[in-house]
Scaffold this motif. Structure first.
Motif, PDB file in Angstrom:
ATOM      1  N   VAL A  67       4.740 -11.407  -6.631  1.00  0.00           N
ATOM      2  CA  VAL A  67       3.991 -12.235  -5.678  1.00  0.00           C
ATOM      3  C   VAL A  67       3.953 -11.471  -4.348  1.00  0.00           C
ATOM      4  CG1 VAL A  67       3.916 -14.414  -4.405  1.00  0.00           C
ATOM      5  CG2 VAL A  67       4.718 -14.382  -6.785  1.00  0.00           C
ATOM      6  N   HIS A  68       2.743 -11.188  -3.884  1.00  0.00           N
ATOM      7  CA  HIS A  68       2.573 -10.478  -2.615  1.00  0.00           C
ATOM      8  C   HIS A  68       1.974 -11.419  -1.579  1.00  0.00           C
ATOM      9  CE1 HIS A  68       2.898  -6.152  -4.063  1.00  0.00           C
ATOM     10  NE2 HIS A  68       2.957  -6.864  -5.186  1.00  0.00           N
ATOM     11  N   ALA A  69       2.460 -11.302  -0.357  1.00  0.00           N
ATOM     12  CA  ALA A  69       1.817 -12.037   0.731  1.00  0.00           C
ATOM     13  C   ALA A  69       1.216 -11.022   1.683  1.00  0.00           C
ATOM     14  CB  ALA A  69       2.826 -12.905   1.462  1.00  0.00           C
ATOM     15  N   VAL A  70      -0.072 -11.236   2.033  1.00  0.00           N
ATOM     16  CA  VAL A  70      -0.706 -10.387   3.029  1.00  0.00           C
ATOM     17  C   VAL A  70      -0.905 -11.244   4.271  1.00  0.00           C
ATOM     18  CG1 VAL A  70      -2.745  -9.035   3.633  1.00  0.00           C
ATOM     19  CG2 VAL A  70      -1.867  -8.984   1.290  1.00  0.00           C
ATOM     20  N   MET A  71      -0.247 -10.826   5.369  1.00  0.00           N
ATOM     21  CA  MET A  71      -0.318 -11.613   6.594  1.00  0.00           C
ATOM     22  C   MET A  71      -1.018 -10.819   7.678  1.00  0.00           C
ATOM     23  SD  MET A  71       3.430 -13.408   6.494  1.00  0.00           S
ATOM     24  CE  MET A  71       2.955 -14.748   7.565  1.00  0.00           C
ATOM     25  N   GLY A  72      -1.402 -11.507   8.717  1.00  0.00           N
ATOM     26  CA  GLY A  72      -2.063 -10.805   9.811  1.00  0.00           C
ATOM     27  C   GLY A  72      -2.902 -11.779  10.589  1.00  0.00           C
ATOM     28  N   VAL A 125       5.977  -8.706   1.460  1.00  0.00           N
ATOM     29  CA  VAL A 125       5.141  -9.191   2.551  1.00  0.00           C
ATOM     30  C   VAL A 125       4.505  -7.969   3.218  1.00  0.00           C
ATOM     31  CG1 VAL A 125       5.102 -10.344   4.795  1.00  0.00           C
ATOM     32  CG2 VAL A 125       6.537 -11.244   2.950  1.00  0.00           C
ATOM     33  N   HIS A 126       3.171  -8.024   3.365  1.00  0.00           N
ATOM     34  CA  HIS A 126       2.457  -6.934   4.027  1.00  0.00           C
ATOM     35  C   HIS A 126       1.843  -7.461   5.302  1.00  0.00           C
ATOM     36  CE1 HIS A 126       2.637  -4.919   0.087  1.00  0.00           C
ATOM     37  NE2 HIS A 126       2.255  -6.087  -0.412  1.00  0.00           N
ATOM     38  N   GLY A 182      -7.526  -3.344   9.861  1.00  0.00           N
ATOM     39  CA  GLY A 182      -8.086  -2.861   8.602  1.00  0.00           C
ATOM     40  C   GLY A 182      -7.141  -2.039   7.741  1.00  0.00           C
ATOM     41  N   ARG A 183      -5.844  -2.063   8.088  1.00  0.00           N
ATOM     42  CA  ARG A 183      -4.887  -1.323   7.265  1.00  0.00           C
ATOM     43  C   ARG A 183      -3.614  -2.141   7.094  1.00  0.00           C
ATOM     44  NH1 ARG A 183      -2.798   3.385   9.383  1.00  0.00           N
ATOM     45  NH2 ARG A 183      -3.282   2.643  11.487  1.00  0.00           N
ATOM     46  N   ILE A 184      -2.786  -1.745   6.124  1.00  0.00           N
ATOM     47  CA  ILE A 184      -1.485  -2.390   6.019  1.00  0.00           C
ATOM     48  C   ILE A 184      -0.525  -1.608   6.918  1.00  0.00           C
ATOM     49  CG2 ILE A 184       0.467  -2.829   4.484  1.00  0.00           C
ATOM     50  CD1 ILE A 184      -1.611  -3.587   2.358  1.00  0.00           C
ATOM     51  N   LEU A 185      -0.030  -2.336   7.911  1.00  0.00           N
ATOM     52  CA  LEU A 185       0.749  -1.667   8.946  1.00  0.00           C
ATOM     53  C   LEU A 185       2.210  -1.564   8.536  1.00  0.00           C
ATOM     54  CD1 LEU A 185      -0.053  -0.663  11.765  1.00  0.00           C
ATOM     55  CD2 LEU A 185       0.845  -2.813  12.672  1.00  0.00           C
ATOM     56  N   ARG A 186       2.695  -2.594   7.896  1.00  0.00           N
ATOM     57  CA  ARG A 186       4.100  -2.588   7.508  1.00  0.00           C
ATOM     58  C   ARG A 186       4.294  -3.410   6.245  1.00  0.00           C
ATOM     59  NH1 ARG A 186       8.985  -4.710  11.295  1.00  0.00           N
ATOM     60  NH2 ARG A 186       8.015  -3.457  12.923  1.00  0.00           N
ATOM     61  N   THR A 187       5.206  -3.006   5.396  1.00  0.00           N
ATOM     62  CA  THR A 187       5.520  -3.746   4.181  1.00  0.00           C
ATOM     63  C   THR A 187       7.013  -4.004   4.143  1.00  0.00           C
ATOM     64  OG1 THR A 187       3.670  -2.843   2.942  1.00  0.00           O
ATOM     65  CG2 THR A 187       5.531  -3.600   1.647  1.00  0.00           C
ATOM     66  N   GLY A 188       7.377  -5.214   3.744  1.00  0.00           N
ATOM     67  CA  GLY A 188       8.795  -5.528   3.633  1.00  0.00           C
ATOM     68  C   GLY A 188       9.007  -6.631   2.622  1.00  0.00           C
ATOM     69  N   GLY A 189      10.200  -7.172   2.614  1.00  0.00           N
ATOM     70  CA  GLY A 189      10.495  -8.312   1.746  1.00  0.00           C
ATOM     71  C   GLY A 189      10.164  -9.594   2.474  1.00  0.00           C
ATOM     72  N   LEU A 203      -2.344  -0.464  -1.627  1.00  0.00           N
ATOM     73  CA  LEU A 203      -1.520  -1.571  -2.122  1.00  0.00           C
ATOM     74  C   LEU A 203      -1.418  -1.485  -3.647  1.00  0.00           C
ATOM     75  CD1 LEU A 203      -0.130  -4.341  -1.409  1.00  0.00           C
ATOM     76  CD2 LEU A 203      -2.370  -5.397  -1.703  1.00  0.00           C
ATOM     77  N   GLN A 204      -0.186  -1.629  -4.156  1.00  0.00           N
ATOM     78  CA  GLN A 204       0.002  -1.661  -5.602  1.00  0.00           C
ATOM     79  C   GLN A 204       0.634  -2.993  -5.987  1.00  0.00           C
ATOM     80  OE1 GLN A 204       0.984   1.411  -3.940  1.00  0.00           O
ATOM     81  NE2 GLN A 204      -1.110   2.008  -4.499  1.00  0.00           N
ATOM     82  N   VAL A 205       0.047  -3.611  -6.981  1.00  0.00           N
ATOM     83  CA  VAL A 205       0.555  -4.901  -7.446  1.00  0.00           C
ATOM     84  C   VAL A 205       0.885  -4.798  -8.929  1.00  0.00           C
ATOM     85  CG1 VAL A 205       0.034  -7.366  -7.724  1.00  0.00           C
ATOM     86  CG2 VAL A 205      -0.856  -6.124  -5.735  1.00  0.00           C
TER      87      VAL A 205
END
Lengths: 479, 262
Positions: B37-42, B224-225, B230-237, B30-32
């Protein structure tokens, strides 16, 4: 846990652990009737005092050392102790200029300057070195108000009638094993007398310094506040580091007549022994105050951080109607220290009130017990007590115990007791750390928060000291 | 606000971490950048809270692989308090109560630790009182909470406001808010989100860890991630969050199964 947390900080040196090289007048080791007579003779005491000592000694011989406290220590050999040691100096000090400069230097090093220029403003100090008073500051100023503040020995010479009238009336010479021992061999201490209607114009303080390695310390303190008088008194204690144990068995008696008030605060920082429990002071102390008069008030505040063994129960006998007793205590034990401490509130008179707030903190492999008695006598109608005993555990090898004893012979008395135990959790520490607060500071913030109710009772200038002392004692104990 | 040339604040590469020897994070990237503003969901157990604890330095979490650079510096070389002083902030999902420690004093010591690091003057008790009263407005908090012990007896909503108050005082560079919306009613959520929005600038960044879309109605994420296993599966807007709201997390299981992970 975090890398700064643990061992390198545990061995924070005890900064008062030095020894002063000074010539002393010492008698041979051992205890007998002869020794008791010798002490009395050396101090040129009147006969009533010699008789007081002898009676105490004879009674002591019939007693057994108490073993009910939650304390474990090797047997004390009472014949292997020196019962009288005094720094050699001119018999009577007309002024401080005649006090051995080495002694003044010692107290300077301890942060208790006695010389005129550097004195603590508004605090009169009696400096006691190996149980002998070496100087008392502001005596003249206090005398203007009729206040007597001097060493016990001086009081015996100058106010024998007061000593004879009050000595042993609160803690009798046969009260308990250590009180009897003290009554037989006590060397010196402080005497305070506040006459009727006088509010003592400054804080009074006695600073006890143990210096000798093989000398027992037996001080005697007597404070009398006549009708309507009031006084705030503070004692501080330090000792050098020896790998042997020194016995300290003091007796403190307080007498408050009608409407009088005595506030007695202690910051005890005797040497506690090393991290393996080698050395340190054995502190067996009897402290008791008697609210003899109606509406009188006695308040004990203690911050106990030192000593290998602490056996101490500052108590109040609430005799006068509407009299008030208070006990505020912080007892901190670390490494191998053991403390069994608490109070007794004996309600005799009607509508007497007492408050007990005890905070025990145990770290390392130490053991910390609160032991307290609340007693309501048959005449204590309308009496009230409130007790709060909280324990904080630091680490997973320390022990905390609470032994409350309640006896009531009066159906119209109210007794409340609250107790709690808590532990400083990793999550609390992490929370503070994640806000930029260092590990050690986080621990000390939580400990001082835990002790706040008690620190608030200390005289202002000492509350901050007590806070710092606790932080120092705990450095590196968590992690 | 996405600006490709903005400073890289947080650079997480192939991060692995365990709790009690159980691997939880298994290669997070992940790069910020500043201004984002990043959202991590799951779902529960996907590792999103662990990510926040690891970044803040909780001692119970062990980093077993990968790197995290914070403004170019190795984050794991820093003690938790040092990270905080340098501008990493974690808003807790469950802020702990600290009996006996005054909230005001805690906030002052904490603020001064950060200020000192930034070369700013320490605030004494009086100066700090003025300072904190300004910040109270950000979260519409009653000054009475300053007089109490840290979080002691606070309701869930009050605790979260106290977190955002701390954020306002510490002015972090990277703020990680772990489930800040949980346990909040809609009014409290608006106040808390409003606070976060007020504090966002083009020089700092926010990482929102959340379960639900509803926080994202109030705070608009740039990215939005979706985390799983334990991993980021998908990233989008932000449309990814809306999609999740409608379809749920079932597709995640299918995707993981396809990859042979779950």
């Amino acid at each position: 846990m975090t890398s700064t947390s643990t061992r390198d900080l545990v061995s924070q040196p005890y900064k008062y652990g030095f020894v002063t090289e000074i010539e002393t007048d010492k008698i041979a080791k051992g205890l007998s009737e002869e020794v008791v007579r010798l002490i009395s003779a050396k101090k040129e005491e009147p006969d009533f005092l010699l008789q007081f000592r002898l009676k105490a000694f004879r009674h002591w011989l019939t007693l057994e050392e108490p073993d009910w406290a939650a304390l474990g220590y090797p047997e004390i050999d009472y014949q292997d102790i020196v019962y009288y040691a005094a720094p050699k100096q001119k018999e009577k000090k007309a002024s401080l200029d005649e006090v051995d400069p080495k002694l003044l230097e010692t107290f300077d090093k301890l942060g208790i300057p006695l010389s005129e220029q550097k004195r603590l403003s508004n605090v009169a100090v009696d400096a006691v070195f190996d149980s002998v008073s070496i100087a008392t500051t502001y005596k003249e100023k206090l005398a203007e108000h009729g206040v007597v503040f001097c060493s016990f020995s001086e009081a015996v010479k100058e106010h024998p009638e007061l000593i004879e009238r009050y000595l042993g009336t609160v803690v009798s010479s046969n009260d308990n094993y250590f009180a009897a021992l003290n009554s037989a061999v006590f060397s010196d201490g402080s005497f305070v007398f506040i006459p009727k209607g006088v509010e003592c114009p400054m804080e009074l303080s006695t600073y006890f310094r143990i210096n000798s390695g093989d000398t027992g310390q037996f001080e005697r303190t007597l404070i009398v506040a006549e009708e309507g008088a009031s006084v705030s008194y503070l004692e501080g204690c330090t000792a050098p580091m020896f790998d042997t144990n020194q016995l300290h068995a003091a007796v403190v008696e307080l007498v408050a007549l009608d409407d009088a008030s005595i506030k007695y605060s202690t910051v005890q920082n005797w040497y506690a022994g090393d991290e393996n429990g080698v050395g340190g002071i054995y502190n067996f102390v009897t402290k008791r105050g008697q609210c003899r008069g109606d509406r009188s008030r006695i308040s004990w505040t203690q911050v106990e951080t030192g000593s290998a063994i602490t056996w101490k129960y500052p108590s109040c006998v609430l005799q006068g109607a509407d009299s008030v007793g208070e006990f505020y205590s912080v007892a901190l034990t670390n490494n191998c220290q053991q403390a069994d401490t608490g109070t007794k509130m004996v309600h005799v008179g009607p509508r007497t009130r007492s408050t007990i707030v005890s905070k025990g903190i145990s770290a390392g492999r130490s053991s910390n017990s609160y032991r307290g008695l609340v007693q309501m006598g048959p005449n204590a109608k309308g009496a009230r007590n409130y007790s709060q005993c909280d324990s904080m555990l630091i680490g997973d090898q320390a022990a905390a115990n609470t032994y409350p004893y309640i006896r009531s012979q009066q159906p119209q008395a109210a007794i409340e007791h609250e107790a709690s135990t808590c532990r400083i959790s990793e999550d609390q520490l992490f929370y503070l750390q994640s806000r930029g607060i260092g590990f050690e500071e986080a621990v000390s913030m939580m400990v001082s928060g835990f002790c706040r109710d008690v620190f608030n009772q200390l005289p202002m200038e000492f509350a901050a000291e007590a806070d710092k002392l606790l932080a120092l004692k705990l450095e590196g104990s968590v992690g | 606000m996405i600006r490709p040339d903005a400073q890289l604040l947080l650079d997480i590469q192939d991060l692995h971490a365990s709790v009690e020897d159980k691997p939880i994070l298994k290669g997070v990237n992940l790069q910020v950048r500043a201004g984002e503003v990043h959202a991590v969901m799951g779902r529960n157990g996907s590792g999103k809270s662990t990510l926040s604890k690891v970044l803040a330095g909780h001692p119970a979490y062990r980093v077993t692989g990968g790197t995290v650079r914070y403004r170019g510096q190795d984050l794991f070389e820093l003690e938790p308090e040092e990270r905080a002083r340098l501008g990493v902030f974690l808003g807790f999902q469950y802020p702990v109560e600290i009996p006996g420690v005054s909230n005001l004093e805690f906030l002052r010591v904490s603020t001064n630790a950060r200020r000192e690091k930034q070369g700013e003057e320490e605030l004494d008790t009086f100066a700090f009182e003025d300072h904190v009263h300004d910040k109270l407005k950000v979260v519409q908090m009653d000054p009475a909470f300053l007089e109490r012990s840290v979080n002691e007896g606070f309701s869930g909503g009050e605790k979260k406001r106290n977190e955002i108050l701390q954020m306002a005082l510490l002015e972090p560079v990277v703020a990680i808010l772990d489930e800040t919306d949980s346990g909040l009613d809609i009014d409290a959520l608006r106040i808390v989100a409003g606070g976060v929005n007020q504090l966002a600038t083009e020089d700092n960044a926010t990482l929102l860890i959340t379960h639900y879309q509803r926080l994202l109605d109030e705070i608009t994420p740039d990215y939005v991630h979706v985390m799983a296993a334990g991993r980021i599966l998908r990233t989008g807007g932000r449309e990814l969050a809306l999609e999740l709201e409608q379809t749920g997390y079932d597709w995640v299981d299918q995707e993981l199964a396809a990859q042979g992970v779950a």
